[in-house]
Design a protein around this motif. Sequence first.
Motif, PDB file in Angstrom:
ATOM      1  N   ASP A 148      47.697  47.939  33.441  1.00 13.49           N
ATOM      2  CA  ASP A 148      47.393  47.473  31.477  1.00 13.49           C
ATOM      3  C   ASP A 148      46.573  46.600  31.683  1.00 13.49           C
ATOM      4  O   ASP A 148      45.673  46.490  30.225  1.00 13.49           O
ATOM      5  CB  ASP A 148      48.655  47.032  31.003  1.00 13.49           C
ATOM      6  CG  ASP A 148      49.615  48.459  31.106  1.00 13.49           C
ATOM      7  OD1 ASP A 148      49.475  49.254  31.128  1.00 13.49           O
ATOM      8  OD2 ASP A 148      51.501  48.229  30.967  1.00 13.49           O
ATOM      9  N   ALA A 149      46.313  45.462  32.501  1.00 14.00           N
ATOM     10  CA  ALA A 149      45.186  44.667  32.692  1.00 14.00           C
ATOM     11  C   ALA A 149      43.732  45.557  32.694  1.00 14.00           C
ATOM     12  O   ALA A 149      43.310  44.579  32.588  1.00 14.00           O
ATOM     13  CB  ALA A 149      45.563  43.703  33.756  1.00 14.00           C
ATOM     14  N   LYS A 150      43.907  46.489  33.678  1.00 15.25           N
ATOM     15  CA  LYS A 150      41.803  47.244  32.767  1.00 15.25           C
ATOM     16  C   LYS A 150      42.118  46.830  34.713  1.00 15.25           C
ATOM     17  O   LYS A 150      40.149  46.123  34.328  1.00 15.25           O
ATOM     18  CB  LYS A 150      41.567  47.102  32.014  1.00 15.25           C
ATOM     19  CG  LYS A 150      42.654  48.949  30.958  1.00 15.25           C
ATOM     20  CD  LYS A 150      41.959  48.171  29.839  1.00 15.25           C
ATOM     21  CE  LYS A 150      41.836  49.031  28.817  1.00 15.25           C
ATOM     22  NZ  LYS A 150      43.006  50.481  28.240  1.00 15.25           N
ATOM     23  N   ILE A 151      42.438  46.453  35.182  1.00 19.31           N
ATOM     24  CA  ILE A 151      41.491  46.297  36.670  1.00 19.31           C
ATOM     25  C   ILE A 151      41.251  47.454  37.940  1.00 19.31           C
ATOM     26  O   ILE A 151      41.882  47.499  38.285  1.00 19.31           O
ATOM     27  CB  ILE A 151      42.489  45.238  37.696  1.00 19.31           C
ATOM     28  CG1 ILE A 151      43.028  44.136  36.656  1.00 19.31           C
ATOM     29  CG2 ILE A 151      41.704  45.348  38.788  1.00 19.31           C
ATOM     30  CD1 ILE A 151      44.050  43.144  37.492  1.00 19.31           C
ATOM     31  N   ASN A 152      39.534  47.547  37.450  1.00 19.01           N
ATOM     32  CA  ASN A 152      39.540  48.985  38.034  1.00 19.01           C
ATOM     33  C   ASN A 152      39.836  48.117  39.562  1.00 19.01           C
ATOM     34  O   ASN A 152      38.901  48.041  40.266  1.00 19.01           O
ATOM     35  CB  ASN A 152      38.482  49.881  37.353  1.00 19.01           C
ATOM     36  CG  ASN A 152      37.870  51.467  38.311  1.00 19.01           C
ATOM     37  OD1 ASN A 152      38.704  51.013  39.170  1.00 19.01           O
ATOM     38  ND2 ASN A 152      36.477  51.276  37.746  1.00 19.01           N
ATOM     39  N   PRO A 207      34.652  48.724  38.214  1.00 19.61           N
ATOM     40  CA  PRO A 207      35.290  48.791  39.924  1.00 19.61           C
ATOM     41  C   PRO A 207      35.217  47.441  40.302  1.00 19.61           C
ATOM     42  O   PRO A 207      33.576  47.275  40.654  1.00 19.61           O
ATOM     43  CB  PRO A 207      35.298  49.628  41.014  1.00 19.61           C
ATOM     44  CG  PRO A 207      33.625  50.424  40.488  1.00 19.61           C
ATOM     45  CD  PRO A 207      33.594  50.285  39.069  1.00 19.61           C
ATOM     46  N   VAL A 208      35.863  46.767  41.127  1.00 12.94           N
ATOM     47  CA  VAL A 208      36.189  45.147  41.577  1.00 12.94           C
ATOM     48  C   VAL A 208      35.683  45.625  42.933  1.00 12.94           C
ATOM     49  O   VAL A 208      36.382  46.533  43.522  1.00 12.94           O
ATOM     50  CB  VAL A 208      37.501  44.521  41.717  1.00 12.94           C
ATOM     51  CG1 VAL A 208      36.988  43.056  41.886  1.00 12.94           C
ATOM     52  CG2 VAL A 208      37.778  44.228  39.762  1.00 12.94           C
ATOM     53  N   THR A 209      34.798  45.526  43.847  1.00 12.68           N
ATOM     54  CA  THR A 209      34.714  45.379  44.523  1.00 12.68           C
ATOM     55  C   THR A 209      34.314  44.223  45.552  1.00 12.68           C
ATOM     56  O   THR A 209      34.224  44.944  46.939  1.00 12.68           O
ATOM     57  CB  THR A 209      33.199  45.408  44.924  1.00 12.68           C
ATOM     58  OG1 THR A 209      32.352  44.500  44.524  1.00 12.68           O
ATOM     59  CG2 THR A 209      32.308  46.690  43.663  1.00 12.68           C
ATOM     60  N   LEU A 224      41.826  39.914  43.912  1.00 13.84           N
ATOM     61  CA  LEU A 224      43.117  39.533  44.143  1.00 13.84           C
ATOM     62  C   LEU A 224      43.577  38.445  42.424  1.00 13.84           C
ATOM     63  O   LEU A 224      44.402  38.197  42.224  1.00 13.84           O
ATOM     64  CB  LEU A 224      43.691  38.929  45.368  1.00 13.84           C
ATOM     65  CG  LEU A 224      43.800  39.190  46.195  1.00 13.84           C
ATOM     66  CD1 LEU A 224      44.007  39.127  47.537  1.00 13.84           C
ATOM     67  CD2 LEU A 224      46.144  39.651  46.031  1.00 13.84           C
ATOM     68  N   ASP A 225      42.375  37.812  42.743  1.00 13.65           N
ATOM     69  CA  ASP A 225      42.430  37.067  41.758  1.00 13.65           C
ATOM     70  C   ASP A 225      42.610  36.984  40.564  1.00 13.65           C
ATOM     71  O   ASP A 225      43.850  36.644  39.991  1.00 13.65           O
ATOM     72  CB  ASP A 225      41.007  35.536  41.869  1.00 13.65           C
ATOM     73  CG  ASP A 225      40.589  34.702  40.626  1.00 13.65           C
ATOM     74  OD1 ASP A 225      40.322  34.783  39.524  1.00 13.65           O
ATOM     75  OD2 ASP A 225      40.985  33.280  41.421  1.00 13.65           O
ATOM     76  N   LYS A 226      42.092  38.387  39.652  1.00 12.24           N
ATOM     77  CA  LYS A 226      42.471  38.945  38.705  1.00 12.24           C
ATOM     78  C   LYS A 226      43.857  39.420  38.410  1.00 12.24           C
ATOM     79  O   LYS A 226      44.633  39.025  37.613  1.00 12.24           O
ATOM     80  CB  LYS A 226      41.493  40.156  38.547  1.00 12.24           C
ATOM     81  CG  LYS A 226      39.966  40.485  38.506  1.00 12.24           C
ATOM     82  CD  LYS A 226      39.071  41.116  37.893  1.00 12.24           C
ATOM     83  CE  LYS A 226      37.740  40.839  37.506  1.00 12.24           C
ATOM     84  NZ  LYS A 226      37.450  40.213  36.325  1.00 12.24           N
ATOM     85  N   MET A 227      44.475  40.017  40.019  1.00 12.65           N
ATOM     86  CA  MET A 227      45.678  40.103  39.784  1.00 12.65           C
ATOM     87  C   MET A 227      46.764  38.946  38.977  1.00 12.65           C
ATOM     88  O   MET A 227      48.093  39.125  38.846  1.00 12.65           O
ATOM     89  CB  MET A 227      46.311  41.036  41.105  1.00 12.65           C
ATOM     90  CG  MET A 227      45.301  42.528  40.930  1.00 12.65           C
ATOM     91  SD  MET A 227      44.986  42.811  42.649  1.00 12.65           S
ATOM     92  CE  MET A 227      46.508  43.657  42.746  1.00 12.65           C
ATOM     93  N   HIS A 245      43.296  27.402  40.430  1.00 15.66           N
ATOM     94  CA  HIS A 245      43.697  27.985  38.908  1.00 15.66           C
ATOM     95  C   HIS A 245      44.970  28.641  38.668  1.00 15.66           C
ATOM     96  O   HIS A 245      45.311  29.048  37.641  1.00 15.66           O
ATOM     97  CB  HIS A 245      43.675  29.195  39.170  1.00 15.66           C
ATOM     98  CG  HIS A 245      41.606  29.823  40.002  1.00 15.66           C
ATOM     99  ND1 HIS A 245      41.206  30.927  40.472  1.00 15.66           N
ATOM    100  CD2 HIS A 245      41.219  29.167  40.181  1.00 15.66           C
ATOM    101  CE1 HIS A 245      39.809  30.463  41.027  1.00 15.66           C
ATOM    102  NE2 HIS A 245      40.421  29.108  40.112  1.00 15.66           N
ATOM    103  N   ASN A 246      46.238  27.506  39.378  1.00 15.80           N
ATOM    104  CA  ASN A 246      47.643  27.075  39.090  1.00 15.80           C
ATOM    105  C   ASN A 246      48.198  29.135  38.412  1.00 15.80           C
ATOM    106  O   ASN A 246      48.658  28.522  37.546  1.00 15.80           O
ATOM    107  CB  ASN A 246      46.997  26.314  37.191  1.00 15.80           C
ATOM    108  CG  ASN A 246      47.112  24.891  37.791  1.00 15.80           C
ATOM    109  OD1 ASN A 246      47.166  24.652  38.272  1.00 15.80           O
ATOM    110  ND2 ASN A 246      46.175  24.787  36.501  1.00 15.80           N
TER     111      ASN A 246
END
Length: 345
Positions: free
Chosen positions: A99-103, A118-120, A126-129, A166-167
Amino acid sequence: MTGNPFTLTFGKEPKSLIFRTYQNSEIVEGFRQNPPEFQVCMITGVRGSGKTVALTTIANAFRKEKDWIVVDLNPERDLLKTLAAELSSRPDTFQLLKDAKINLSFLGLGIEIDGVPPVTDTAIALDKMLRHLSEKGKKILITIDEAVSNSYVREFASQFQIYLRHNYNIFLIMTGLYENIYELQNEKSLTFLYRAPKIELQPLNLGLIAASYKKIFNLSEEESIEMAKATRGYSFAYQALGYICFRDQCSWKEAIPQYDAILEEFVYEKIWSELSMKDREIVKTLASSDSGKVADLREVLHISSNAFTVYRTRLIRKGIVISASYGNLDFALPRFREFVCRQYA
Protein backbone atom coordinates in the motif's frame (compact mmCIF):
# COMPACT_ATOMS: atom_id res chain seq x y z
CA MET A 1 8.41 -42.29 33.30
CA THR A 2 7.53 -38.97 31.66
CA GLY A 3 10.01 -37.07 29.49
CA ASN A 4 13.02 -35.41 31.07
CA PRO A 5 12.02 -31.87 32.14
CA PHE A 6 15.65 -30.74 31.78
CA THR A 7 17.70 -30.30 28.62
CA LEU A 8 21.36 -30.09 27.65
CA THR A 9 20.59 -28.35 24.34
CA PHE A 10 21.70 -24.72 24.29
CA GLY A 11 19.02 -22.26 23.23
CA LYS A 12 16.16 -24.74 23.59
CA GLU A 13 13.57 -23.70 26.14
CA PRO A 14 13.38 -26.56 28.69
CA LYS A 15 10.19 -27.74 30.35
CA SER A 16 11.71 -26.90 33.72
CA LEU A 17 12.65 -23.24 33.47
CA ILE A 18 13.43 -20.60 36.06
CA PHE A 19 12.64 -17.11 34.79
CA ARG A 20 14.69 -14.02 35.53
CA THR A 21 11.52 -12.01 36.05
CA TYR A 22 13.10 -8.73 37.16
CA GLN A 23 15.80 -8.53 34.48
CA ASN A 24 13.40 -9.57 31.70
CA SER A 25 10.71 -7.12 32.77
CA GLU A 26 13.30 -4.34 32.97
CA ILE A 27 13.85 -4.67 29.21
CA VAL A 28 10.19 -5.23 28.30
CA GLU A 29 8.94 -2.22 30.26
CA GLY A 30 11.79 -0.05 28.98
CA PHE A 31 10.71 -0.73 25.39
CA ARG A 32 6.99 -0.33 26.12
CA GLN A 33 7.20 3.13 27.66
CA ASN A 34 6.01 6.09 25.61
CA PRO A 35 8.46 7.41 24.63
CA PRO A 36 10.67 4.33 25.09
CA GLU A 37 13.22 4.53 27.90
CA PHE A 38 15.72 2.98 25.47
CA GLN A 39 15.60 1.20 22.10
CA VAL A 40 18.79 -0.88 22.21
CA CYS A 41 19.73 -3.38 24.89
CA MET A 42 22.51 -5.95 25.24
CA ILE A 43 22.46 -9.10 27.33
CA THR A 44 25.83 -10.50 28.36
CA GLY A 45 26.92 -13.48 30.39
CA VAL A 46 29.19 -16.48 30.45
CA ARG A 47 28.46 -19.43 28.16
CA GLY A 48 25.50 -21.37 29.50
CA SER A 49 24.19 -18.51 31.63
CA GLY A 50 20.84 -18.46 29.81
CA LYS A 51 21.26 -15.55 27.39
CA THR A 52 19.34 -17.25 24.57
CA VAL A 53 16.51 -18.36 26.86
CA ALA A 54 16.20 -14.81 28.25
CA LEU A 55 16.14 -13.41 24.71
CA THR A 56 13.48 -15.92 23.65
CA THR A 57 11.33 -15.12 26.69
CA ILE A 58 11.44 -11.38 25.98
CA ALA A 59 10.80 -11.83 22.23
CA ASN A 60 7.82 -14.10 22.92
CA ALA A 61 6.30 -11.47 25.22
CA PHE A 62 6.22 -9.01 22.30
CA ARG A 63 5.07 -11.61 19.75
CA LYS A 64 1.78 -11.72 21.65
CA GLU A 65 1.14 -8.01 21.04
CA LYS A 66 -0.54 -7.08 17.74
CA ASP A 67 1.42 -3.88 17.09
CA TRP A 68 4.82 -5.54 17.50
CA ILE A 69 6.77 -7.31 14.76
CA VAL A 70 9.61 -9.52 16.03
CA VAL A 71 12.42 -10.49 13.65
CA ASP A 72 15.23 -12.87 14.62
CA LEU A 73 18.45 -12.28 12.68
CA ASN A 74 21.53 -14.46 12.24
CA PRO A 75 24.79 -12.53 12.89
CA GLU A 76 26.61 -14.61 10.28
CA ARG A 77 24.38 -13.41 7.41
CA ASP A 78 23.82 -10.03 5.73
CA LEU A 79 21.56 -8.50 8.38
CA LEU A 80 20.21 -5.58 6.33
CA LYS A 81 19.18 -7.82 3.44
CA THR A 82 17.71 -10.44 5.77
CA LEU A 83 15.65 -7.83 7.64
CA ALA A 84 14.37 -6.33 4.37
CA ALA A 85 13.45 -9.79 3.06
CA GLU A 86 11.71 -10.71 6.30
CA LEU A 87 9.62 -7.53 6.46
CA SER A 88 8.62 -7.75 2.79
CA SER A 89 7.51 -11.38 2.98
CA ARG A 90 5.57 -11.53 6.25
CA PRO A 91 1.77 -11.66 5.96
CA ASP A 92 1.38 -8.94 8.62
CA THR A 93 3.63 -6.44 6.78
CA PHE A 94 3.42 -7.36 3.07
CA GLN A 95 0.13 -5.56 2.39
CA LEU A 96 1.17 -2.50 4.41
CA LEU A 97 4.34 -2.15 2.36
CA LYS A 98 2.49 -2.76 -0.90
CA ASP A 99 0.00 0.00 0.00
CA ALA A 100 2.97 2.31 0.60
CA LYS A 101 3.96 1.77 -3.06
CA ILE A 102 7.55 0.81 -2.26
CA ASN A 103 8.88 -1.03 -5.31
CA LEU A 104 11.31 -3.69 -4.06
CA SER A 105 11.48 -5.76 -7.23
CA PHE A 106 15.10 -4.79 -8.03
CA LEU A 107 16.21 -6.22 -4.69
CA GLY A 108 14.39 -9.46 -5.43
CA LEU A 109 11.98 -8.96 -2.53
CA GLY A 110 8.83 -9.63 -4.54
CA ILE A 111 7.01 -6.29 -4.27
CA GLU A 112 6.70 -4.63 -7.71
CA ILE A 113 4.57 -1.51 -8.16
CA ASP A 114 3.63 -0.41 -11.67
CA GLY A 115 4.71 3.12 -12.44
CA VAL A 116 6.96 3.34 -9.36
CA PRO A 117 10.75 3.19 -9.88
CA PRO A 118 12.38 0.32 -7.97
CA VAL A 119 14.57 1.00 -4.92
CA THR A 120 18.09 -0.22 -5.68
CA ASP A 121 19.76 0.07 -2.27
CA THR A 122 18.90 -2.17 0.68
CA ALA A 123 19.53 0.46 3.35
CA ILE A 124 17.32 3.00 1.53
CA ALA A 125 14.63 0.35 1.02
CA LEU A 126 14.67 -0.44 4.74
CA ASP A 127 14.46 3.26 5.57
CA LYS A 128 11.29 3.57 3.49
CA MET A 129 9.83 0.37 4.95
CA LEU A 130 10.56 1.33 8.56
CA ARG A 131 9.21 4.85 8.08
CA HIS A 132 5.93 3.54 6.70
CA LEU A 133 5.55 0.81 9.34
CA SER A 134 6.27 3.35 12.09
CA GLU A 135 3.66 5.72 10.65
CA LYS A 136 1.16 2.85 10.77
CA GLY A 137 1.89 2.33 14.49
CA LYS A 138 3.95 -0.82 14.06
CA LYS A 139 6.97 -1.48 16.29
CA ILE A 140 9.79 -3.67 15.04
CA LEU A 141 11.89 -5.65 17.52
CA ILE A 142 15.07 -7.17 16.11
CA THR A 143 16.92 -9.86 18.03
CA ILE A 144 20.50 -10.97 17.36
CA ASP A 145 21.72 -13.92 19.42
CA GLU A 146 25.46 -14.33 20.10
CA ALA A 147 26.48 -11.14 18.32
CA VAL A 148 30.09 -10.79 17.25
CA SER A 149 32.02 -7.86 15.82
CA ASN A 150 31.98 -8.99 12.20
CA SER A 151 31.31 -6.87 9.10
CA TYR A 152 27.60 -7.79 8.98
CA VAL A 153 26.92 -6.77 12.59
CA ARG A 154 29.03 -3.59 12.36
CA GLU A 155 27.26 -2.48 9.15
CA PHE A 156 23.85 -3.24 10.63
CA ALA A 157 24.54 -1.44 13.91
CA SER A 158 25.86 1.60 12.06
CA GLN A 159 22.72 1.75 9.88
CA PHE A 160 20.50 1.07 12.89
CA GLN A 161 21.89 4.24 14.48
CA ILE A 162 20.61 6.23 11.49
CA TYR A 163 17.14 4.69 11.84
CA LEU A 164 17.13 5.72 15.50
CA ARG A 165 17.91 9.32 14.53
CA HIS A 166 14.89 9.18 12.21
CA ASN A 167 12.74 8.28 15.25
CA TYR A 168 11.44 5.03 13.79
CA ASN A 169 9.73 2.50 16.06
CA ILE A 170 12.65 0.09 15.86
CA PHE A 171 14.19 -1.83 18.76
CA LEU A 172 17.21 -4.09 19.10
CA ILE A 173 18.30 -6.74 21.59
CA MET A 174 21.67 -8.40 21.18
CA THR A 175 23.16 -11.15 23.32
CA GLY A 176 26.84 -11.96 23.44
CA LEU A 177 29.86 -12.91 25.47
CA TYR A 178 31.44 -10.03 27.37
CA GLU A 179 34.49 -9.84 25.09
CA ASN A 180 32.39 -9.81 21.90
CA ILE A 181 30.08 -7.05 23.13
CA TYR A 182 33.10 -5.10 24.41
CA GLU A 183 34.81 -5.35 21.00
CA LEU A 184 31.62 -4.21 19.24
CA GLN A 185 31.27 -1.19 21.53
CA ASN A 186 34.86 -0.16 20.85
CA GLU A 187 34.23 0.34 17.14
CA LYS A 188 34.71 4.07 16.50
CA SER A 189 31.45 4.39 14.57
CA LEU A 190 29.39 2.47 17.15
CA THR A 191 30.02 4.42 20.34
CA PHE A 192 26.23 4.83 20.75
CA LEU A 193 26.25 1.23 22.00
CA TYR A 194 28.05 2.40 25.16
CA ARG A 195 24.90 4.30 26.11
CA ALA A 196 22.70 1.24 25.61
CA PRO A 197 21.73 -0.66 28.77
CA LYS A 198 23.75 -3.83 29.32
CA ILE A 199 22.13 -6.58 31.33
CA GLU A 200 24.69 -8.92 32.86
CA LEU A 201 22.86 -12.13 33.69
CA GLN A 202 23.21 -12.89 37.37
CA PRO A 203 23.04 -16.41 38.86
CA LEU A 204 19.58 -17.91 39.18
CA ASN A 205 17.93 -17.65 42.57
CA LEU A 206 19.05 -20.64 44.67
CA GLY A 207 15.72 -20.70 46.49
CA LEU A 208 13.85 -21.11 43.20
CA ILE A 209 16.28 -23.83 42.08
CA ALA A 210 15.82 -25.67 45.37
CA ALA A 211 12.02 -25.43 45.07
CA SER A 212 12.19 -26.82 41.53
CA TYR A 213 14.41 -29.76 42.51
CA LYS A 214 12.28 -30.45 45.59
CA LYS A 215 9.11 -30.71 43.51
CA ILE A 216 10.56 -32.76 40.66
CA PHE A 217 12.62 -35.19 42.76
CA ASN A 218 10.46 -35.22 45.91
CA LEU A 219 13.39 -34.12 48.10
CA SER A 220 13.44 -32.84 51.63
CA GLU A 221 14.03 -29.12 52.21
CA GLU A 222 17.62 -29.75 53.26
CA GLU A 223 18.40 -32.05 50.32
CA SER A 224 16.95 -29.65 47.77
CA ILE A 225 18.98 -26.74 49.15
CA GLU A 226 22.20 -28.78 49.04
CA MET A 227 21.47 -29.82 45.46
CA ALA A 228 20.76 -26.21 44.48
CA LYS A 229 24.03 -25.05 46.05
CA ALA A 230 25.88 -27.54 43.84
CA THR A 231 24.81 -25.43 40.81
CA ARG A 232 25.90 -22.06 42.23
CA GLY A 233 22.92 -20.62 40.36
CA TYR A 234 24.56 -21.30 36.98
CA SER A 235 21.76 -21.83 34.48
CA PHE A 236 23.35 -24.67 32.49
CA ALA A 237 24.41 -26.41 35.71
CA TYR A 238 20.81 -26.34 36.94
CA GLN A 239 19.77 -28.12 33.74
CA ALA A 240 22.74 -30.51 33.67
CA LEU A 241 22.46 -31.74 37.25
CA GLY A 242 18.70 -32.14 36.97
CA TYR A 243 19.04 -33.91 33.62
CA ILE A 244 21.46 -36.54 34.99
CA CYS A 245 19.48 -37.18 38.17
CA PHE A 246 16.24 -37.58 36.22
CA ARG A 247 17.79 -39.73 33.50
CA ASP A 248 19.70 -42.04 35.85
CA GLN A 249 17.25 -41.85 38.76
CA CYS A 250 20.13 -41.17 41.13
CA SER A 251 20.96 -38.71 43.90
CA TRP A 252 22.79 -35.51 43.03
CA LYS A 253 25.92 -36.72 44.84
CA GLU A 254 25.94 -39.89 42.75
CA ALA A 255 25.63 -37.71 39.65
CA ILE A 256 28.81 -35.69 40.31
CA PRO A 257 31.16 -37.65 37.96
CA GLN A 258 28.72 -37.30 35.05
CA TYR A 259 27.99 -33.71 36.10
CA ASP A 260 31.70 -32.87 35.90
CA ALA A 261 32.01 -34.55 32.50
CA ILE A 262 29.06 -32.65 31.02
CA LEU A 263 30.17 -29.27 32.39
CA GLU A 264 33.65 -29.88 31.01
CA GLU A 265 32.59 -31.12 27.58
CA PHE A 266 29.74 -28.68 26.95
CA VAL A 267 31.13 -25.47 28.46
CA TYR A 268 34.35 -25.43 30.46
CA GLU A 269 36.71 -26.66 27.75
CA LYS A 270 35.56 -23.81 25.50
CA ILE A 271 35.87 -21.23 28.29
CA TRP A 272 39.37 -22.52 29.07
CA SER A 273 40.46 -22.35 25.42
CA GLU A 274 39.49 -18.67 25.27
CA LEU A 275 41.57 -17.62 28.31
CA SER A 276 44.96 -16.00 27.84
CA MET A 277 48.02 -17.62 29.38
CA LYS A 278 48.06 -15.01 32.14
CA ASP A 279 44.35 -15.54 32.83
CA ARG A 280 45.01 -19.27 33.14
CA GLU A 281 47.92 -18.65 35.49
CA ILE A 282 45.73 -16.53 37.77
CA VAL A 283 42.86 -19.03 37.64
CA LYS A 284 45.27 -21.90 38.41
CA THR A 285 46.68 -19.99 41.39
CA LEU A 286 43.17 -19.31 42.70
CA ALA A 287 42.26 -23.01 42.30
CA SER A 288 45.30 -23.96 44.43
CA SER A 289 44.62 -21.32 47.07
CA ASP A 290 43.02 -22.20 50.39
CA SER A 291 42.16 -18.60 51.24
CA GLY A 292 41.33 -16.89 47.95
CA LYS A 293 42.87 -13.71 49.34
CA VAL A 294 43.98 -11.29 46.64
CA ALA A 295 47.12 -10.45 48.64
CA ASP A 296 48.13 -14.13 48.75
CA LEU A 297 47.44 -14.58 45.03
CA ARG A 298 49.52 -11.51 44.13
CA GLU A 299 52.40 -12.75 46.27
CA VAL A 300 52.46 -16.14 44.52
CA LEU A 301 52.13 -14.54 41.08
CA HIS A 302 54.64 -11.73 41.77
CA ILE A 303 52.25 -9.20 40.24
CA SER A 304 51.52 -5.56 41.17
CA SER A 305 48.19 -4.43 42.56
CA ASN A 306 47.34 -2.38 39.45
CA ALA A 307 48.19 -5.19 37.04
CA PHE A 308 46.25 -7.74 39.08
CA THR A 309 43.18 -5.47 39.13
CA VAL A 310 43.06 -5.52 35.32
CA TYR A 311 43.02 -9.33 35.17
CA ARG A 312 40.65 -9.61 38.13
CA THR A 313 38.13 -7.24 36.50
CA ARG A 314 38.31 -9.12 33.21
CA LEU A 315 37.76 -12.53 34.84
CA ILE A 316 34.80 -11.15 36.81
CA ARG A 317 33.25 -9.71 33.64
CA LYS A 318 33.77 -13.02 31.87
CA GLY A 319 31.70 -14.61 34.66
CA ILE A 320 34.48 -16.95 35.82
CA VAL A 321 35.26 -15.49 39.25
CA ILE A 322 33.43 -13.38 41.79
CA SER A 323 34.56 -11.04 44.52
CA ALA A 324 33.32 -13.22 47.38
CA SER A 325 34.14 -10.55 49.98
CA TYR A 326 36.48 -7.58 50.26
CA GLY A 327 39.96 -8.69 49.21
CA ASN A 328 38.85 -12.23 48.36
CA LEU A 329 38.08 -14.08 45.13
CA ASP A 330 36.19 -17.29 44.47
CA PHE A 331 34.96 -19.18 41.43
CA ALA A 332 31.53 -18.20 40.12
CA LEU A 333 31.04 -21.45 38.21
CA PRO A 334 30.27 -24.76 39.95
CA ARG A 335 33.05 -27.35 40.02
CA PHE A 336 35.31 -25.03 37.99
CA ARG A 337 38.00 -25.27 40.67
CA GLU A 338 38.04 -29.04 40.21
CA PHE A 339 38.10 -28.62 36.45
CA VAL A 340 41.13 -26.29 36.61
CA CYS A 341 42.98 -28.65 38.94
CA ARG A 342 42.42 -31.49 36.43
CA GLN A 343 44.08 -29.38 33.71
CA TYR A 344 47.29 -29.39 35.72
CA ALA A 345 47.05 -32.84 37.28
